[in-house]
Structure formats: C-alpha cells, structure tokens
Design a protein around this motif. Structure first.
Motif, PDB file in Angstrom:
ATOM      1  N   LEU A  89      38.330  43.166  37.129  1.00  0.00           N
ATOM      2  CA  LEU A  89      38.439  43.229  35.673  1.00  0.00           C
ATOM      3  C   LEU A  89      37.667  42.104  34.987  1.00  0.00           C
ATOM      4  O   LEU A  89      37.045  42.324  33.937  1.00  0.00           O
ATOM      5  N   VAL A  90      37.675  40.906  35.570  1.00  0.00           N
ATOM      6  CA  VAL A  90      36.908  39.800  34.988  1.00  0.00           C
ATOM      7  C   VAL A  90      35.413  40.121  35.049  1.00  0.00           C
ATOM      8  O   VAL A  90      34.683  39.920  34.071  1.00  0.00           O
ATOM      9  N   ASP A  91      34.953  40.651  36.177  1.00  0.00           N
ATOM     10  CA  ASP A  91      33.544  41.051  36.283  1.00  0.00           C
ATOM     11  C   ASP A  91      33.203  42.139  35.265  1.00  0.00           C
ATOM     12  O   ASP A  91      32.145  42.106  34.632  1.00  0.00           O
ATOM     13  N   ASP A  92      34.118  43.101  35.102  1.00  0.00           N
ATOM     14  CA  ASP A  92      33.901  44.168  34.122  1.00  0.00           C
ATOM     15  C   ASP A  92      33.859  43.612  32.702  1.00  0.00           C
ATOM     16  O   ASP A  92      33.043  44.047  31.880  1.00  0.00           O
ATOM     17  N   ALA A  93      34.716  42.656  32.392  1.00  0.00           N
ATOM     18  CA  ALA A  93      34.714  42.056  31.054  1.00  0.00           C
ATOM     19  C   ALA A  93      33.405  41.317  30.799  1.00  0.00           C
ATOM     20  O   ALA A  93      32.844  41.398  29.701  1.00  0.00           O
ATOM     21  N   ILE A  94      32.932  40.607  31.793  1.00  0.00           N
ATOM     22  CA  ILE A  94      31.659  39.893  31.645  1.00  0.00           C
ATOM     23  C   ILE A  94      30.519  40.879  31.449  1.00  0.00           C
ATOM     24  O   ILE A  94      29.603  40.626  30.659  1.00  0.00           O
ATOM     25  N   ALA A  95      30.621  42.038  32.112  1.00  0.00           N
ATOM     26  CA  ALA A  95      29.595  43.075  31.966  1.00  0.00           C
ATOM     27  C   ALA A  95      29.752  43.862  30.669  1.00  0.00           C
ATOM     28  O   ALA A  95      28.876  44.660  30.313  1.00  0.00           O
ATOM     29  N   GLY A  96      30.861  43.661  29.958  1.00  0.00           N
ATOM     30  CA  GLY A  96      31.060  44.337  28.683  1.00  0.00           C
ATOM     31  C   GLY A  96      31.726  45.692  28.784  1.00  0.00           C
ATOM     32  O   GLY A  96      31.706  46.452  27.825  1.00  0.00           O
ATOM     33  N   ILE A  97      32.324  46.009  29.937  1.00  0.00           N
ATOM     34  CA  ILE A  97      32.955  47.330  30.079  1.00  0.00           C
ATOM     35  C   ILE A  97      34.483  47.243  30.185  1.00  0.00           C
ATOM     36  O   ILE A  97      35.135  48.226  30.493  1.00  0.00           O
ATOM     37  N   CYS A  98      35.022  46.078  29.915  1.00  0.00           N
ATOM     38  CA  CYS A  98      36.475  45.874  29.909  1.00  0.00           C
ATOM     39  C   CYS A  98      36.796  44.870  28.806  1.00  0.00           C
ATOM     40  O   CYS A  98      36.012  43.946  28.566  1.00  0.00           O
ATOM     41  N   ARG A  99      37.926  45.067  28.145  1.00  0.00           N
ATOM     42  CA  ARG A  99      38.328  44.110  27.107  1.00  0.00           C
ATOM     43  C   ARG A  99      38.677  42.774  27.746  1.00  0.00           C
ATOM     44  O   ARG A  99      39.404  42.721  28.742  1.00  0.00           O
ATOM     45  N   PRO A 100      38.171  41.680  27.199  1.00  0.00           N
ATOM     46  CA  PRO A 100      38.466  40.360  27.757  1.00  0.00           C
ATOM     47  C   PRO A 100      39.963  40.061  27.867  1.00  0.00           C
ATOM     48  O   PRO A 100      40.401  39.428  28.829  1.00  0.00           O
ATOM     49  N   ALA A 101      40.749  40.519  26.919  1.00  0.00           N
ATOM     50  CA  ALA A 101      42.192  40.245  26.956  1.00  0.00           C
ATOM     51  C   ALA A 101      42.841  40.874  28.190  1.00  0.00           C
ATOM     52  O   ALA A 101      43.737  40.279  28.800  1.00  0.00           O
ATOM     53  N   ILE A 102      42.402  42.049  28.568  1.00  0.00           N
ATOM     54  CA  ILE A 102      42.947  42.716  29.753  1.00  0.00           C
ATOM     55  C   ILE A 102      42.560  41.942  31.001  1.00  0.00           C
ATOM     56  O   ILE A 102      43.386  41.710  31.894  1.00  0.00           O
ATOM     57  N   ALA A 103      41.304  41.526  31.075  1.00  0.00           N
ATOM     58  CA  ALA A 103      40.829  40.763  32.236  1.00  0.00           C
ATOM     59  C   ALA A 103      41.555  39.424  32.340  1.00  0.00           C
ATOM     60  O   ALA A 103      41.959  39.008  33.435  1.00  0.00           O
ATOM     61  N   PHE A 104      41.739  38.758  31.217  1.00  0.00           N
ATOM     62  CA  PHE A 104      42.397  37.452  31.236  1.00  0.00           C
ATOM     63  C   PHE A 104      43.863  37.605  31.654  1.00  0.00           C
ATOM     64  O   PHE A 104      44.391  36.775  32.406  1.00  0.00           O
ATOM     65  N   ALA A 105      44.508  38.658  31.189  1.00  0.00           N
ATOM     66  CA  ALA A 105      45.902  38.911  31.578  1.00  0.00           C
ATOM     67  C   ALA A 105      46.006  39.171  33.079  1.00  0.00           C
ATOM     68  O   ALA A 105      46.945  38.701  33.736  1.00  0.00           O
ATOM     69  N   ALA A 106      45.053  39.904  33.631  1.00  0.00           N
ATOM     70  CA  ALA A 106      45.047  40.158  35.076  1.00  0.00           C
ATOM     71  C   ALA A 106      44.825  38.868  35.854  1.00  0.00           C
ATOM     72  O   ALA A 106      45.451  38.640  36.894  1.00  0.00           O
ATOM     73  N   PHE A 107      43.957  38.011  35.340  1.00  0.00           N
ATOM     74  CA  PHE A 107      43.722  36.715  35.972  1.00  0.00           C
ATOM     75  C   PHE A 107      45.006  35.888  35.956  1.00  0.00           C
ATOM     76  O   PHE A 107      45.408  35.311  36.982  1.00  0.00           O
ATOM     77  N   LYS A 108      45.663  35.838  34.821  1.00  0.00           N
ATOM     78  CA  LYS A 108      46.901  35.064  34.694  1.00  0.00           C
ATOM     79  C   LYS A 108      47.970  35.590  35.648  1.00  0.00           C
ATOM     80  O   LYS A 108      48.671  34.820  36.309  1.00  0.00           O
TER      81      LYS A 108
END
Length: 99
Positions: free
Chosen positions: A47-66
């Motif tokens: 999800l973090v890679d997808d957010a960086i690529a612009g295909i996932c919302r950053p908030a979703i990626a950050f929540a998954a990281f947390k």
C-alpha cells in the motif's frame, strides 16, 4: 504527499525513526523489523508503494503502516501534547469537589 501525526518507530536493532509521511513510512519499512514476512507488513509495503505511485490514498497506506508497526511492537508510545496536558489539568480542577 500529506503529512500525518508523527509516529516514532523503534526498530529491532534499537534505532528509532519519526515517521510523518508515506515516503518516510517507505524508508521505515526498509529498516529492521521483527518479521518482514508477516501479512500486515507485506500489505503495508504494497500500500505504501501504491500510494507513492499515486494509485492508493496516502491515508490508507499510512494506516496500514501504523497497523503493521503496532502488531510487531515497534510503535513507541506518544506523549500527550502540551495543550492536551494543560486541558487535562484544567478539567481535573473542574471535576474536583469544592473545598
């Protein structure tokens, strides 16, 4: 990329890092984790890679990281902000019995 409330990560090797962006989360994911094969870790990486690529919302990626960091016990507890501490002190004065 958007900024989030700071998370302090304590890696397995004892190092720490403050993470406030998805890009910083990507850097943190490359650090020393307990289990880089855990499903939540792998999901966070994707999800973090997808957010960086612009295909996932950053908030979703950050929540998954947390979530992945919390499940591996890497999140360092945050201290309450100075404003919250002051608010708690004021509230304790109001709820205390007069006298």
């Amino acid at each position: 990329m958007s900024r989030f409330l700071p998370l302090t990560i304590r890696f397995v090797n004892g190092g720490t890092m403050v993470v406030t962006t998805v890009a910083e989360a990507r850097t943190a994911l490359a650090g020393s984790w307990k289990n880089k094969e855990a499903p939540d870790y792998l999901e966070a990486v994707r999800l973090v890679d997808d957010a960086i690529a612009g295909i996932c919302r950053p908030a979703i990626a950050f929540a998954a990281f947390k979530k992945a960091a919390a499940q591996q016990g890497l999140l360092k507890p945050a201290r309450p902000s100075a404003a919250l501490t002051m608010l708690d002190e004021l509230w304790s004065r109001f709820k205390a019995p007069p006298g």
